[in-house]
Design an enzyme around this catalytic site. Structure first.
Site, PDB file in Angstrom:
ATOM      1  N   CYS A   1       7.871   2.469   0.104  1.00  0.00           N
ATOM      2  CA  CYS A   1       7.323   1.131  -0.126  1.00  0.00           C
ATOM      3  C   CYS A   1       8.434   0.088  -0.021  1.00  0.00           C
ATOM      4  CB  CYS A   1       6.645   1.063  -1.487  1.00  0.00           C
ATOM      5  SG  CYS A   1       7.748   0.784  -2.898  1.00  0.00           S
TER       6      CYS A   1
ATOM      7  N   CYS B   1      10.966   0.293  -3.218  1.00  0.00           N
ATOM      8  CA  CYS B   1      11.871   1.443  -3.286  1.00  0.00           C
ATOM      9  C   CYS B   1      12.807   1.506  -2.078  1.00  0.00           C
ATOM     10  CB  CYS B   1      11.065   2.736  -3.387  1.00  0.00           C
ATOM     11  SG  CYS B   1      10.124   2.892  -4.932  1.00  0.00           S
TER      12      CYS B   1
ATOM     13  N   ASP C   1     -12.655   1.295  -3.846  1.00  0.00           N
ATOM     14  CA  ASP C   1     -11.924   0.084  -4.242  1.00  0.00           C
ATOM     15  C   ASP C   1     -11.711   0.138  -5.742  1.00  0.00           C
ATOM     16  OD1 ASP C   1     -13.515  -2.334  -5.850  1.00  0.00           O
ATOM     17  OD2 ASP C   1     -14.869  -0.867  -4.943  1.00  0.00           O
TER      18      ASP C   1
ATOM     19  N   ASP D   1     -18.207  -7.720  -2.338  1.00  0.00           N
ATOM     20  CA  ASP D   1     -19.142  -7.318  -3.379  1.00  0.00           C
ATOM     21  C   ASP D   1     -20.165  -8.444  -3.528  1.00  0.00           C
ATOM     22  OD1 ASP D   1     -20.437  -6.324  -5.558  1.00  0.00           O
ATOM     23  OD2 ASP D   1     -18.711  -6.309  -6.887  1.00  0.00           O
TER      24      ASP D   1
ATOM     25  N   CYS E   1       9.961   7.397  -1.956  1.00  0.00           N
ATOM     26  CA  CYS E   1       8.938   6.386  -1.651  1.00  0.00           C
ATOM     27  C   CYS E   1       9.433   5.424  -0.574  1.00  0.00           C
ATOM     28  CB  CYS E   1       8.571   5.612  -2.914  1.00  0.00           C
ATOM     29  SG  CYS E   1       7.372   4.289  -2.641  1.00  0.00           S
TER      30      CYS E   1
ATOM     31  N   HIS F   1       4.274  -1.645  -4.943  1.00  0.00           N
ATOM     32  CA  HIS F   1       4.536  -0.205  -5.025  1.00  0.00           C
ATOM     33  C   HIS F   1       3.249   0.568  -5.272  1.00  0.00           C
ATOM     34  CE1 HIS F   1       6.422   3.627  -6.147  1.00  0.00           C
ATOM     35  NE2 HIS F   1       5.497   3.649  -7.096  1.00  0.00           N
TER      36      HIS F   1
END
Length: 376
Positions: free
Chosen positions: A305, A308, A265, A91, A303, A335
């Protein structure tokens, strides 16, 4: 300018594509985790890679303040500095023109900030924003703009947009063109469609590799944002990537992808993780709620991730937040980022299978459901 963007499939206005850069290929639509200071808070670069992050975002203004241009440049650029192998989008500092406006003075040539750290003067112009992003070795450089506050009168929004377009031309002239790197212009105009049309036309005349859609998600709300986006996105070329800056919640992303946005984003998944808020396929939940204190189940049974899939229980996560252990923030941030990245995977698959409308409707309905039943 020589990053390349190739469309793969369209399902109505929703589309998939491939953005090829010097630092890797990006499948779109894509979500970019935010690493303002060159770090996604609490998350290692290896972990970002392992959960499927394709590109991350960093902020020119804040890195200009700390640690400064020379240190990062001397250490090989931001990717080397933070040990991230993939693409980086930076940015330009334009958002801080709005967010730090009480400490900033705008003129025709740029912005003078009073540092929020020590009050010292910081000068940011289109040219030195380009120089700073070049020193960062940014894969995708954003043009320096003035992010218009909301609400704004038509007159104020028009003046702000015209200044951003003046700066966009200087950015194009100052950008160091290199193979596999790119420069994006930024559309402004608040919620006024005529101003966004004019802004788009001016940017197209200057010529950019892609186009940021700025000045939204600044307080206008979901309905007005989508209305403005729907009425103005098609002023941008179909052959270039479109980046909706600072967005958003899953429902914002699903609706924006439907309209043809390619890149996103937002700090929401990371900031939420640090405060105990968790995103799941069927609801958001607050892990600090006492209903979780003896729950042996993971956040989400299906999940994949790292949290999890390792069997970390809700009870343990409740405990970490209850005792203010920083590990809790790291786990929830991981997560949440994984949830966003898997959402983008699902949306890309739906577009490629030409059933985006059905998948989008299903997901939006699922998000309205409640959490699973209390453990007993």
């Amino acid at each position: 300018m020589s990053i390349s963007f190739k469309l793969k499939n369209n399902d109505s206005f929703a589309r998939t594509g491939t953005l090829k850069t010097s630092h890797g290929q990006i499948d779109t639509p894509v979500f970019m985790p935010v690493g303002t200071y060159g770090a996604v808070k609490g998350i290692r670069s290896d972990d970002l890679n392992n959960i499927g992050s394709q590109i991350i975002l960093a902020n020119t203004y804040h890195l200009m303040e700390r640690p400064g241009k020379n240190i990062i440049s001397d250490l090989g650029g931001l990717r080397s500095f933070m040990k991230w192998d993939g693409p980086i989008l930076t940015d330009s500092g334009g958002f801080q023109v709005m967010s730090l406006q009480k400490m900033a003075k705008i003129d025709e040539d740029g912005v003078t900030f009073n540092s929020h750290l020590d009050g010292s003067k910081i000068r940011l112009t289109p040219k030195n924003s380009m120089n700073m992003q070049n020193a960062l070795d940014s894969t995708i450089t954003m043009a320096f703009d003035e992010c218009t506050s909301y609400p704004a009168t038509h007159e104020v929004a028009s003046k702000s947009m015209e200044l951003s377009m003046k700066w966009a031309k200087i950015c194009k002239e100052s950008f160091v063109d290199r193979a596999g790197y790119g420069l994006f212009g930024i559309v402004q105009g608040s919620t006024y469609v005529d101003l966004r049309e004019k802004s788009s036309e001016l940017l197209i005349d200057i010529g950019f590799d892609g186009y940021g859609i700025g000045g939204l998600a600044v307080g206008e709300g979901h309905t007005e944002m989508i209305k403005t986006l729907e009425s103005s996105i098609n002023y941008l070329p179909k052959s270039s990537p479109r980046y909706l800056m600072g967005v958003g919640y899953p429902k914002d992303i699903i609706e924006a992808v439907r309209l043809g946005v390619d890149m996103f984003d937002c700090v929401i998944p990371t900031r939420s993780g640090r405060t105990g808020k968790v995103f799941t396929k069927r609801a958001t939940l607050n892990i600090k709620n006492s209903r979780h204190k003896n729950d042996p189940r993971t956040i989400e049974e299906t999940c994949s991730c790292p949290v999890c899939s390792s069997g970390i229980s809700r009870a343990y996560l409740f405990h970490l937040f209850n005792t203010k252990e920083m590990l809790g923030s790291t786990y929830l941030t991981l997560h949440n980022l994984h949830h966003y990245i898997m959402l983008m995977n699902d949306l890309r698959e739906a577009i490629n299978n030409n059933n985006y409308q059905e998948v989008a409707k299903f997901k939006l309905n699922e998000y309205k459901k409640n959490d699973i039943a209390i453990y007993s």
